[in-house]
Design an enzyme around this catalytic site. Structure first.
Site, PDB file in Angstrom:
ATOM      1  N   ASP A  84      40.786  12.158  36.205  1.00  9.84           N
ATOM      2  CA  ASP A  84      41.960  11.286  36.225  1.00  9.84           C
ATOM      3  C   ASP A  84      42.562  11.160  34.818  1.00  9.84           C
ATOM      4  O   ASP A  84      41.825  11.155  33.832  1.00  9.84           O
ATOM      5  CB  ASP A  84      41.523   9.904  36.738  1.00  9.84           C
ATOM      6  CG  ASP A  84      42.705   9.063  37.174  1.00  9.84           C
ATOM      7  OD1 ASP A  84      43.822   9.593  37.273  1.00  9.84           O
ATOM      8  OD2 ASP A  84      42.510   7.857  37.400  1.00  9.84           O
ATOM      9  N   ASN A 139      46.979  12.080  47.375  1.00  6.79           N
ATOM     10  CA  ASN A 139      47.818  12.729  46.349  1.00  6.79           C
ATOM     11  C   ASN A 139      48.935  13.578  46.974  1.00  6.79           C
ATOM     12  O   ASN A 139      49.931  13.881  46.332  1.00  6.79           O
ATOM     13  CB  ASN A 139      46.982  13.653  45.442  1.00  6.79           C
ATOM     14  CG  ASN A 139      46.061  12.929  44.496  1.00  6.79           C
ATOM     15  OD1 ASN A 139      45.034  13.468  44.102  1.00  6.79           O
ATOM     16  ND2 ASN A 139      46.405  11.709  44.118  1.00  6.79           N
TER      17      ASN A 139
HETATM   18  C1  FPP Z   1      44.766  12.651  38.895  1.00  7.70           C
HETATM   19  O1  FPP Z   1      45.211  12.158  37.666  1.00  7.70           O
HETATM   20  C2  FPP Z   1      44.634  14.109  38.824  1.00  7.70           C
HETATM   21  C3  FPP Z   1      45.155  14.981  39.709  1.00  7.70           C
HETATM   22  C4  FPP Z   1      45.913  14.545  40.899  1.00  7.70           C
HETATM   23  C5  FPP Z   1      45.040  16.437  39.519  1.00  7.70           C
HETATM   24  C6  FPP Z   1      43.790  16.947  38.878  1.00  7.70           C
HETATM   25  C7  FPP Z   1      43.923  18.393  38.632  1.00  7.70           C
HETATM   26  C8  FPP Z   1      43.426  19.062  37.560  1.00  7.70           C
HETATM   27  C9  FPP Z   1      42.639  18.431  36.510  1.00  7.70           C
HETATM   28  C10 FPP Z   1      43.630  20.488  37.302  1.00  7.70           C
HETATM   29  C11 FPP Z   1      44.092  21.305  38.397  1.00  7.70           C
HETATM   30  C12 FPP Z   1      43.018  21.892  39.157  1.00  7.70           C
HETATM   31  C13 FPP Z   1      43.260  22.599  40.267  1.00  7.70           C
HETATM   32  C14 FPP Z   1      42.154  23.274  40.953  1.00  7.70           C
HETATM   33  C15 FPP Z   1      44.632  22.703  40.811  1.00  7.70           C
HETATM   34  P1  FPP Z   1      46.729  12.113  37.219  1.00  7.70           P
HETATM   35  O2  FPP Z   1      47.046  13.352  36.517  1.00  7.70           O
HETATM   36  O3  FPP Z   1      47.550  11.764  38.365  1.00  7.70           O
HETATM   37  O4  FPP Z   1      46.730  11.066  36.103  1.00  7.70           O
HETATM   38  P2  FPP Z   1      47.470   9.693  35.920  1.00  7.70           P
HETATM   39  O5  FPP Z   1      46.574   8.716  36.613  1.00  7.70           O
HETATM   40  O6  FPP Z   1      47.462   9.549  34.449  1.00  7.70           O
HETATM   41  O7  FPP Z   1      48.848   9.750  36.472  1.00  7.70           O
END
Ligand code: FPP
Length: 241
Positions: free
Chosen positions: A21, A69
């Site tokens: 996250d 998501n």
């Molecule tokens: C949640 O935090 C993270 C995600 C929805 C995506 C996580 C994906 C990766 C780390 C890399 C991609 C990997 C693949 C296999 C596609 P956020 O980024 O929404 O963070 P926030 O809470 O700061 O908005």
């Protein structure tokens, strides 16, 4: 022993699960688009996997996309799908070449068909491996996984034991996670591995995922190693085992 350094006394978890996250917030602080954060996140994910296997971890599960998501703006989702289209096979191929079996866990039928194809091919390339594993959770939700397993049990028409039930989950046949790490300051499981997490140690980091370094992973493992794992038993029982 002491400090945050791994040494020969450190208990290395067999299975680590990671809630990645904070990519979006990390990018926003740099006045960059969220997709830039996801890109960096993916690179960090690969780096952490390599480091964890070097340390002796056997299984790693990463939460890349939850079913919730999928409600995000299409532009952000397309950015994530493009990461898979452009880099997934190569990056995962590199990590899995050390004998690691890849499984995609979740309802992948919700993904674009070309993305599904890439995921299937990436999994197929690792079918020959066993003993070490990576699970990438995509369109994953733990309640959904549990209901799916319950329905499989009903189809069998017989009562199941806990062990048989866990065999019906996406992670069937694998050890449960010993350590679940969540980055990004939030302190919750967000529908991740709810059945498998029964005895996992939980570790929450204030770092945003792109800044969760190999050293931070080591810190989490040292903390895990320090905690006494009792599985509901007393210290005395554990000493005589
Ligand atoms: C949640 O935090 C993270 C995600 C929805 C995506 C996580 C994906 C990766 C780390 C890399 C991609 C990997 C693949 C296999 C596609 P956020 O980024 O929404 O963070 P926030 O809470 O700061 O908005």
């Amino acid at each position: 022993m002491g400090g945050n350094t791994i040494d020969k006394e450190t208990k290395i978890p067999r299975h680590i699960a990671l809630i990645m996250d904070g990519n979006g917030r990390w990018a926003k602080r740099r006045l960059m688009p969220r997709s830039f954060g996801h890109r960096r996140g993916m690179e960090r994910m690969i780096g952490l996997m390599e480091h964890a296997f070097d340390l002796g971890v056997d299984y790693i599960t990463v939460y890349a996309l939850s079913t919730e998501n999928l409600k995000r703006p299409q532009e952000e989702l397309n950015g994530l799908f493009d990461l898979i289209r452009n880099h997934f096979r190569e990056y995962m191929g590199r990590v899995c070449a050390r004998g690691v079996r890849l499984r995609i866990i979740g309802d992948t039928s919700l993904l674009p068909t070309d993305v599904q194809e890439i995921l299937r091919e990436s999994e197929a390339e690792t079918e020959k491996y066993e003993g070490k594993g990576i699970n990438v959770a995509l369109c994953y939700g733990a309640r959904d996984e549990i209901v799916r397993a319950a329905n499989l049990a009903v189809e069998k028409g017989e009562k199941v034991t806990e062990e048989e039930f866990s065999g019906l989950l996406y992670t069937g046949g694998q050890p449960d996670p010993d350590l679940i790490i969540r980055t990004g300051k939030e302190v919750r499981l967000s529908n991740f591995l709810l059945y498998q997490a029964a005895y996992a140690e939980l570790y929450f980091s204030n770092k945003m995922f792109p800044e969760f370094s190999d050293k931070e992973l080591e810190k989490a493992i040292v903390e895990f190693s320090r905690r006494t794992r009792r599985f509901g038993k007393t210290d005395e029982q554990l000493q005589t085992e």
